[in-house]
Structure formats: structure tokens, C-alpha cells
Design a protein around this motif. Structure first.
Motif, PDB file in Angstrom:
ATOM      1  N   MET A   1     -22.750  18.251  38.177  1.00  0.00           N
ATOM      2  CA  MET A   1     -23.676  18.711  37.160  1.00  0.00           C
ATOM      3  C   MET A   1     -23.687  17.762  35.948  1.00  0.00           C
ATOM      4  O   MET A   1     -24.749  17.425  35.461  1.00  0.00           O
ATOM      5  CB  MET A   1     -23.277  20.138  36.761  1.00  0.00           C
ATOM      6  N   ILE A   2     -22.522  17.366  35.504  1.00  0.00           N
ATOM      7  CA  ILE A   2     -22.438  16.454  34.355  1.00  0.00           C
ATOM      8  C   ILE A   2     -23.064  15.104  34.723  1.00  0.00           C
ATOM      9  O   ILE A   2     -23.763  14.501  33.913  1.00  0.00           O
ATOM     10  CB  ILE A   2     -20.971  16.282  33.894  1.00  0.00           C
ATOM     11  N   GLU A   3     -22.839  14.649  35.944  1.00  0.00           N
ATOM     12  CA  GLU A   3     -23.407  13.384  36.398  1.00  0.00           C
ATOM     13  C   GLU A   3     -24.941  13.418  36.365  1.00  0.00           C
ATOM     14  O   GLU A   3     -25.583  12.463  35.957  1.00  0.00           O
ATOM     15  CB  GLU A   3     -22.913  13.072  37.812  1.00  0.00           C
ATOM     16  N   MET A   4     -25.516  14.530  36.774  1.00  0.00           N
ATOM     17  CA  MET A   4     -26.970  14.671  36.768  1.00  0.00           C
ATOM     18  C   MET A   4     -27.502  14.597  35.334  1.00  0.00           C
ATOM     19  O   MET A   4     -28.516  13.938  35.084  1.00  0.00           O
ATOM     20  CB  MET A   4     -27.351  16.008  37.421  1.00  0.00           C
ATOM     21  N   GLN A   5     -26.838  15.236  34.403  1.00  0.00           N
ATOM     22  CA  GLN A   5     -27.254  15.194  32.999  1.00  0.00           C
ATOM     23  C   GLN A   5     -27.150  13.770  32.461  1.00  0.00           C
ATOM     24  O   GLN A   5     -28.020  13.308  31.737  1.00  0.00           O
ATOM     25  CB  GLN A   5     -26.410  16.151  32.145  1.00  0.00           C
ATOM     26  N   ARG A   6     -26.092  13.073  32.834  1.00  0.00           N
ATOM     27  CA  ARG A   6     -25.900  11.691  32.397  1.00  0.00           C
ATOM     28  C   ARG A   6     -27.044  10.818  32.915  1.00  0.00           C
ATOM     29  O   ARG A   6     -27.582   9.979  32.191  1.00  0.00           O
ATOM     30  CB  ARG A   6     -24.556  11.176  32.901  1.00  0.00           C
ATOM     31  N   LEU A   7     -27.429  11.009  34.156  1.00  0.00           N
ATOM     32  CA  LEU A   7     -28.538  10.249  34.729  1.00  0.00           C
ATOM     33  C   LEU A   7     -29.854  10.548  34.012  1.00  0.00           C
ATOM     34  O   LEU A   7     -30.651   9.648  33.755  1.00  0.00           O
ATOM     35  CB  LEU A   7     -28.678  10.545  36.219  1.00  0.00           C
ATOM     36  N   ARG A   8     -30.076  11.816  33.672  1.00  0.00           N
ATOM     37  CA  ARG A   8     -31.285  12.179  32.911  1.00  0.00           C
ATOM     38  C   ARG A   8     -31.291  11.524  31.541  1.00  0.00           C
ATOM     39  O   ARG A   8     -32.321  11.042  31.069  1.00  0.00           O
ATOM     40  CB  ARG A   8     -31.369  13.698  32.764  1.00  0.00           C
ATOM     41  N   ASP A   9     -30.120  11.519  30.893  1.00  0.00           N
ATOM     42  CA  ASP A   9     -30.008  10.887  29.570  1.00  0.00           C
ATOM     43  C   ASP A   9     -30.324   9.402  29.645  1.00  0.00           C
ATOM     44  O   ASP A   9     -31.036   8.854  28.794  1.00  0.00           O
ATOM     45  CB  ASP A   9     -28.610  11.092  28.986  1.00  0.00           C
ATOM     46  N   ILE A  10     -29.807   8.741  30.675  1.00  0.00           N
ATOM     47  CA  ILE A  10     -30.071   7.305  30.851  1.00  0.00           C
ATOM     48  C   ILE A  10     -31.557   7.071  31.102  1.00  0.00           C
ATOM     49  O   ILE A  10     -32.159   6.177  30.513  1.00  0.00           O
ATOM     50  CB  ILE A  10     -29.214   6.742  32.009  1.00  0.00           C
ATOM     51  N   ALA A  11     -32.159   7.890  31.944  1.00  0.00           N
ATOM     52  CA  ALA A  11     -33.584   7.748  32.240  1.00  0.00           C
ATOM     53  C   ALA A  11     -34.431   7.959  30.987  1.00  0.00           C
ATOM     54  O   ALA A  11     -35.383   7.222  30.733  1.00  0.00           O
ATOM     55  CB  ALA A  11     -33.997   8.727  33.334  1.00  0.00           C
ATOM     56  N   ASP A  14     -34.020   4.909  28.741  1.00  0.00           N
ATOM     57  CA  ASP A  14     -34.778   3.774  29.267  1.00  0.00           C
ATOM     58  C   ASP A  14     -36.278   3.947  29.031  1.00  0.00           C
ATOM     59  O   ASP A  14     -36.975   2.999  28.697  1.00  0.00           O
ATOM     60  CB  ASP A  14     -34.500   3.586  30.754  1.00  0.00           C
ATOM     61  N   GLU A  15     -36.774   5.162  29.185  1.00  0.00           N
ATOM     62  CA  GLU A  15     -38.184   5.444  28.938  1.00  0.00           C
ATOM     63  C   GLU A  15     -38.528   5.196  27.474  1.00  0.00           C
ATOM     64  O   GLU A  15     -39.568   4.629  27.147  1.00  0.00           O
ATOM     65  CB  GLU A  15     -38.504   6.892  29.315  1.00  0.00           C
ATOM     66  N   GLY A  16     -37.633   5.604  26.586  1.00  0.00           N
ATOM     67  CA  GLY A  16     -37.844   5.370  25.154  1.00  0.00           C
ATOM     68  C   GLY A  16     -37.884   3.891  24.822  1.00  0.00           C
ATOM     69  O   GLY A  16     -38.708   3.447  24.016  1.00  0.00           O
ATOM     70  N   ARG A  17     -37.023   3.117  25.437  1.00  0.00           N
ATOM     71  CA  ARG A  17     -37.026   1.660  25.220  1.00  0.00           C
ATOM     72  C   ARG A  17     -38.348   1.055  25.680  1.00  0.00           C
ATOM     73  O   ARG A  17     -38.929   0.215  25.001  1.00  0.00           O
ATOM     74  CB  ARG A  17     -35.883   1.006  25.981  1.00  0.00           C
ATOM     75  N   TYR A  18     -38.793   1.478  26.859  1.00  0.00           N
ATOM     76  CA  TYR A  18     -40.054   0.969  27.401  1.00  0.00           C
ATOM     77  C   TYR A  18     -41.211   1.292  26.465  1.00  0.00           C
ATOM     78  O   TYR A  18     -42.024   0.423  26.140  1.00  0.00           O
ATOM     79  CB  TYR A  18     -40.308   1.563  28.798  1.00  0.00           C
ATOM     80  N   GLU A  19     -41.269   2.545  26.014  1.00  0.00           N
ATOM     81  CA  GLU A  19     -42.345   2.948  25.105  1.00  0.00           C
ATOM     82  C   GLU A  19     -42.286   2.159  23.805  1.00  0.00           C
ATOM     83  O   GLU A  19     -43.310   1.753  23.265  1.00  0.00           O
ATOM     84  CB  GLU A  19     -42.275   4.447  24.834  1.00  0.00           C
ATOM     85  N   GLY A  20     -41.088   1.930  23.310  1.00  0.00           N
ATOM     86  CA  GLY A  20     -40.928   1.147  22.083  1.00  0.00           C
ATOM     87  C   GLY A  20     -41.405  -0.283  22.258  1.00  0.00           C
ATOM     88  O   GLY A  20     -42.069  -0.843  21.381  1.00  0.00           O
ATOM     89  N   LYS A  21     -41.066  -0.870  23.393  1.00  0.00           N
ATOM     90  CA  LYS A  21     -41.522  -2.241  23.663  1.00  0.00           C
ATOM     91  C   LYS A  21     -43.046  -2.294  23.755  1.00  0.00           C
ATOM     92  O   LYS A  21     -43.670  -3.218  23.236  1.00  0.00           O
ATOM     93  CB  LYS A  21     -40.917  -2.756  24.967  1.00  0.00           C
ATOM     94  N   GLU A  22     -43.631  -1.312  24.419  1.00  0.00           N
ATOM     95  CA  GLU A  22     -45.089  -1.282  24.555  1.00  0.00           C
ATOM     96  C   GLU A  22     -45.759  -1.120  23.193  1.00  0.00           C
ATOM     97  O   GLU A  22     -46.767  -1.769  22.906  1.00  0.00           O
ATOM     98  CB  GLU A  22     -45.526  -0.174  25.517  1.00  0.00           C
ATOM     99  N   GLU A  23     -45.192  -0.253  22.340  1.00  0.00           N
ATOM    100  CA  GLU A  23     -45.743  -0.090  20.985  1.00  0.00           C
ATOM    101  C   GLU A  23     -45.662  -1.400  20.227  1.00  0.00           C
ATOM    102  O   GLU A  23     -46.609  -1.780  19.532  1.00  0.00           O
ATOM    103  CB  GLU A  23     -44.962   0.979  20.214  1.00  0.00           C
TER     104      GLU A  23
END
Length: 75
Positions: A1-11, A14-23
């Protein structure tokens, strides 16, 4: 369960970084278009001509034109 949350946090991070780069890319593109528009307006091209080549909206081009006029008055 903790591993799944960690993976969601990483995703999410990463999505935030991508959006920031696009902006950032979009802001840079707009700034470059404005620099081009300023050069074109300063060389005497009409607002309509500049609009056609830069795709900037007429209101922004009018603002830039006023800035150019103000700058030339203070020189």
C-alpha cells in the motif's frame, strides 16, 4: 500500500515538472513573439501586418505600440 502511494507521488511530481516545463516554453515563445513584434512596429509596420506574422492579439500589439511611443518620447 505504501509503495503504491509512493508511485502515485512520483507520477504526480513528474506531471508537475512536465507542466512547468511546458508553461516555461510557452512563456518563452510569447516573449520572443513580443520582441519580434516590437522590432516590426519600431520599423514602421502596421499593427495588422505584425498581427499576421506574430499571431499576437491586437490589444497586446496596441500596448506594445504605446510602449514604443512612450520610450521614443523619453529618448
Amino acid at each position: 500500500m505504501i509503495e503504491m502511494q509512493r508511485l502515485r507521488d512520483i507520477a504526480t511530481r513528474d506531471e508537475g515538472r512536465y507542466e512547468g516545463k511546458e508553461e516555461g516554453k510557452e512563456e518563452g515563445k510569447t516573449e520572443e513573439q513580443e520582441r519580434i513584434a516590437i522590432s516590426m512596429l519600431d520599423s514602421g509596420m502596421s499593427l495588422e501586418q505584425v498581427k499576421k506574422w506574430t499571431n499576437l492579439d491586437l490589444q497586446r500589439l496596441q500596448e506594445l505600440s504605446r510602449e514604443i511611443e512612450s520610450a521614443s518620447m523619453t529618448d
